[in-house]
Design an enzyme around this catalytic site. Structure first.
Site, PDB file in Angstrom:
ATOM      1  N   SER A 132       0.833  -1.244   0.130  1.00  0.00           N
ATOM      2  CA  SER A 132       0.046  -0.073   0.100  1.00  0.00           C
ATOM      3  C   SER A 132       0.895   1.254   0.035  1.00  0.00           C
ATOM      4  CB  SER A 132      -0.914   0.034   1.081  1.00  0.00           C
ATOM      5  OG  SER A 132      -1.950  -0.913   1.246  1.00  0.00           O
ATOM      6  N   GLU A 251       0.054 -23.034   1.085  1.00  0.00           N
ATOM      7  CA  GLU A 251       0.121 -21.930   2.003  1.00  0.00           C
ATOM      8  C   GLU A 251      -1.115 -21.285   2.116  1.00  0.00           C
ATOM      9  OE1 GLU A 251       1.436 -21.192   5.374  1.00  0.00           O
ATOM     10  OE2 GLU A 251       2.948 -22.296   4.040  1.00  0.00           O
ATOM     11  N   GLU A 379     -15.618  -2.570   0.585  1.00  0.00           N
ATOM     12  CA  GLU A 379     -16.348  -2.022  -0.762  1.00  0.00           C
ATOM     13  C   GLU A 379     -15.508  -2.531  -1.804  1.00  0.00           C
ATOM     14  OE1 GLU A 379     -17.783  -0.210   2.801  1.00  0.00           O
ATOM     15  OE2 GLU A 379     -15.587  -0.258   2.133  1.00  0.00           O
TER      16      GLU A 379
END
Length: 777
Positions: A132, A251, A379
């Site tokens: 991010s 995994e 969202e």
């Protein structure tokens, strides 16, 4: 940094993987017997335990053996996590390590695997994730952190944010842009590379960010011309986006499993808190407790279906997207109920002296707000489901990638080939067999049924699909029966399938082989009431009375009565329940057909006036039949509700992709697409719960109380999903959905009728709450 045992020979030669269960339980027993060293904090204890697991070759249950794992199959993985979860031994202190690990295993070079996997597994080195950015949160394709090639290094400049554990991590795995964006372009998934960067590199600055709980769990990370060796790139340059999205194989499977067991323990603790606080009789709390159990079962069953796909080498992307949303919102409901259950202590901060459970629930409630924000907001998850799973038009005007789209209403993951083949065969046979226009014909007789379709379904093995072959049935399991019922419900099949499935179960349990044989040949036998609760056959005002030679009484609303040839009648004899088989042909049996709310079914009043019957069971034998048939009866109703939900979702998706308003397909409006996505999420959860619980019926000696509770919750979930999806479908269709000619209202009618026959979702949840809130021995 913990390096103990990193060169221990046992770490590389742990012994045979076949005896892992014995070695693990022995190691845990030894660990639990030790006196805790209070001078070592919890975080360090977790690192030490992880290193000890690795020393014994037990730290990586799902990794391939060539990189030091056990490579366990699904059932063994479940056992591994059951054992470690029940023992409450520490989990890996750096969950993010389990995100970079499968990427290394799948895409790393031999040198990278050799360098990173062992210290990662042992928690000798900790990792953080650099995805991010301030302007690229949920939309990672707009990231701008750049990496410019300079000889054998990249020079990295930019910023990452919301980076968990950045202040203590040794390494960061980051997405960086190695090819600049085209002029005028704000986002692109091409030109992104995947780098492993030491956090001690010159030019890296970490600035902690304090969250709403008051703690600093994440941080901003600044890169100021940080030099990173090209050898630290995973995969080819520019392929970072596809590497990030690669199926995580085993995994990913362990992540699903770990969540299931973590939630299981947390839900159990919240239930205990509710009991301790004297809230077990509060009707609203009881509904919420049942809702939590539905949530944890949905996570578990969604995960199980996804795991089956993963371990077959398939990408469970659709179910993974659904489960990501389900888990995030479930966690918030979980902690909201826990905070409510703390009573007046909820006014205290988590650090206050009088905080309940040391402030665990106050802290958890605040931290749960992040679950619908981090790693893509709820969202954005709904956008993903609507666009990438259901194929609805993009709200951003982007082209839909058809490769990931699942046919609307269809299972996002199928457990095995048997289920896939059964669904395909039935769907093909039913595709053009039912014309909704016939059901909408105002002159349609109230006792009408599709005899040709019924004959076809009988030929397919219904309604005795689940009855053993040696008893005259088709020998399938209850899970496949539920899949078959779902497929029939999708087309709103106007046949007496549900009551006859129940009748077949009753006849099998009663040993009535002759009548069961007639059913297998197409004869319609229905029970005069469905055994959906524990009062079936018990004294009621309207219960028919058997005096030993004749039957008198009336059953007012009997599904399938107008087309039945015989009836299974739970009656009373001197205060004891008795089960009778009564032939309709007798003049002492009268059937009055009534107009059913569900246009695809028939219903009628059956009156017995001195009718002769055959006693199939009485007293304890009756009770045994009722107990064995009740789960199947309810699951059949739940499966029918799932089929209705699937058809409603399919209709809504189809309409939303075609109908235009304001120059755009209505499916591109998030108010529409998110509502449809929610219906699809509810559908997948309900379907997987129904099929998951149905599979347990065929296991040997299941716990009856747990089974009943699981059935009640699964069916409640399915009933709610069907009603909500049908109502939403009509809303999506607008005016056309409110017309008699459109079949959407047929779905709503069937959903509501099924809910009535099952006893109502709220009643099922309350009944399950009684079990969940009862003292456990």
């Amino acid at each position: 940094m913990n390096t103990t045992g990193s060169n221990n020979p046992s770490a590389s030669s742990p012994g045979s993987t076949e005896d892992w269960r014995t070695r693990l339980t022995d190691l845990i027993a030894d660990y639990r017997s030790r006196t805790p060293d209070k001078s070592i904090n919890r975080y360090q204890r977790a690192r030490d335990w992880q290193a000890e697991l690795d020393d014994h070759g037990l730290a990586a249950p799902a990794w391939p053996r060539d990189v030091g794992g056990l490579d366990l199959a699904l059932d063994d993985l479940l056992d591994y996590y059951r054992i470690t979860s029940a023992a409450k031994v520490p989990s890996h202190p750096c969950p993010l390590s389990m995100i970079v690990a499968p990427t290394l295993i799948a895409h790393g070079t031999d040198a990278q695997k050799e360098r990173f996997l062992k210290p990662l597994l042992r928690a000798d080195e900790l990792w953080c994730q650099g995805f991010s950015e301030p302007a690229a949160g949920s939309d990672l394709a707009s990231l701008t952190t750049r990496a410019v090639r300079d000889g054998e290094d990249y020079v990295v400049s930019g910023q990452k944010i919301w980076t968990s554990q950045a202040d203590r991590a040794d390494w960061i795995f980051a997405l960086v842009r190695t090819t600049p964006l085209e002029p005028g372009t704000k986002r692109s998934t091409s030109g992104i590379s995947y780098l492993l960067i030491p956090m001690t590199s010159p030019g890296i600055t970490v600035r902690p960010l304090r969250d709403i709980s008051g703690a600093a769990h994440f941080a901003e990370v600044f890169f100021d011309e940080v030099r990173v060796p090209v050898a630290n790139r995973i995969g080819a340059e520019g392929e970072g986006w596809s590497i990030m999205r690669t199926s995580l194989g085993h995994e990913r499977a362990t992540a699903f499993l770990a969540d299931e067991f973590r939630y299981r323990h947390t839900v159990d603790r919240v239930v205990s808190l509710v009991i301790e606080q004297g809230l077990a009789d509060d009707p609203l709390i009881r509904q919420q407790v049942a809702g939590l159990e539905i949530g944890v079962q949905s996570v578990a069953q969604n995960g199980a279906r996804a795991l089956a796909a993963v371990l077959r080498g398939q990408d469970p992307g659709a179910v993974a997207s659904v489960n990501r949303l389900v888990k995030s919102e479930f966690e918030q409901r979980l902690h909201a109920l826990a905070l409510r259950a703390t009573g007046e202590a909820a006014v205290l901060d988590s650090r206050a002296d009088g905080a309940c459970d040391g402030g665990r629930w106050t802290y958890g409630y605040l931290m749960s707000r992040a679950t619908t924000i981090g790693a893509g907001t709820a969202e954005i998850q709904r956008n993903t489901i609507a666009e990438k799973v259901l194929g609805l038009p993009s709200s951003r005007g982007e082209r839909v990638d058809e490769s990931s789209v699942v046919a609307a209403g269809e299972p996002m993951a199928v457990a095995d080939d048997d289920e896939r083949e059964l669904r395909a065969a039935l769907a093909g046979a039913l595709k053009s067999a039912v014309d909704p226009a016939d059901l909408l014909d105002r002159s349609r007789a109230v006792d009408a049924t599709d005899e040709r379709l019924w004959s076809d379904l009988v030929g397919f093995g219904l309604p005795a699909l689940h009855v053993p072959a040696d008893a005259g049935g088709a020998g399938a399991d209850v899970r496949l029966l539920c899949a078959a019922i779902e497929e029939c419900a999708k087309v709103i099949a106007p046949v007496p399938l549900l009551p006859t499935v129940v009748a077949a179960s009753i006849l099998h349990a009663a040993g009535a082989t002759e009548t069961l044989g007639a059913m297998v040949s197409g004869s319609v036998v229905v029970p005069t009431s469905l055994p959906t609760d524990h009062a079936w056959g018990r004294a009621r005002e309207a219960a028919p009375v058997w005096d030993g030679t004749s039957l008198r009484g009336e059953q007012r609303l009997v599904p399938g009565a107008p087309v039945a040839a015989s009836f299974l009648v739970p009656a009373q004899r001197d205060g004891r329940p008795v089960l009778l088989l009564v032939d309709r042909q007798s003049e002492t049996v009268a059937v009055t057909a009534q107009q059913a709310f569900d246009r695809s079914s028939t219903i009628g009043t059956v009156t017995f006036d001195g009718a002769v019957g055959t006693v199939l069971a009485e007293g304890e034998a009756f009770d045994a039949i009722a107990a064995s048939v009740r789960p199947i009866a309810l699951l059949a109703l739940g499966a029918d509700a799932v089929g209705v939900t699937a058809r409603a979702v399919a209709l809504a998706v189809d309409w939303a992709g075609q109908r235009e308003q304001f120059g755009r397909a209505i499916g591109s409006f998030q108010a529409v697409s998110h509502r449809i996505a929610d219906a699809a999420v509810a559908l997948e959860g309900a379907r997987n719960q129904i099929l998951g619980v149905a599979a347990t019926i065929d296991e040997t000696s299941p716990n009856v109380a747990d089974l009943d509770c699981g059935v009640d919750l699964a069916v409640a979930s399915a009933l709610d999903a069907a009603i909500t999806a049908s109502e939403s479908c009509i809303q999506m269709l607008g005016g056309i959905g409110f017309t008699w000619e459109h079949p959407a209202h047929l779905l709503l009618r069937r959903a509501r009728s099924t809910a009535v026959l099952a006893g109502g979702a709220d009643v099922l949840r309350d009944r399950a709450a009684t079990h969940l809130l009862s003292p456990k021995t």
